[in-house]
Design a protein around this motif. Structure first.
Motif: not given
Length: 143
Positions: A7-27
């Motif tokens: 767990e994170f110090p916040t109590g979170t456990k499980g899947w965490v997004r490390v990176a997101n590269l969504n090239m359908t987003d024009p920005n």
């Protein structure tokens, strides 16, 4: 995404997004050292022609994980030749026409997408899954 071992110090456990590269987003910009291409679709790719590689690192901020999950969509440019030009067995060198996902220092292999000019047949530059005799770098494995 990474699956956290504890767990994170916040109590979170499980899947965490490390990176997101969504090239359908024009920005969405390309990562540093990559070029933006708009044909056939909006995508990021190598900034130079020829051999060599461009890479991007994503910081996991010291999180300990035991699984990685993600999706890669690749597009062919030119005449990819999968592992044909690789004369070395070094994960730190350009060993594939395609995409490689690694972690750590020294690098450890997670996954490789090898692009080939032909899907099957007895031609050169053929998908290695169709020609099992093709020698792959030892760190890539056979699955």
């Amino acid at each position: 995404y990474c699956d956290l071992e504890k767990e994170f110090p916040t109590g979170t456990k499980g899947w965490v997004r490390v990176a997101n590269l969504n090239m359908t987003d024009p920005n969405q910009p390309c990562p540093p050292n990559f070029s933006l291409y708009t044909q056939p679709k909006r995508l990021c790719g190598k900034s130079t022609n020829g051999d060599g590689c461009d890479s991007v690192s994503y910081n996991t901020s010291g999180l300990h994980y035991n699984k990685v999950c993600g999706r890669v969509v690749g597009y062919q440019r030119g005449s990819p030749n999968e592992f044909q030009l690789s004369t070395n067995n070094d994960i730190n060198e350009a060993y594939v026409d395609g995409i490689s996902i690694t972690y750590g220092s020294p690098r450890k292999h997670i996954w490789t997408l090898a692009a080939a000019l032909f899907e099957n047949g007895k031609k050169t530059h053929t998908c290695p899954c169709d020609t099992p005799s093709e020698e792959l770098p030892s760190f890539v494995g056979s699955d």
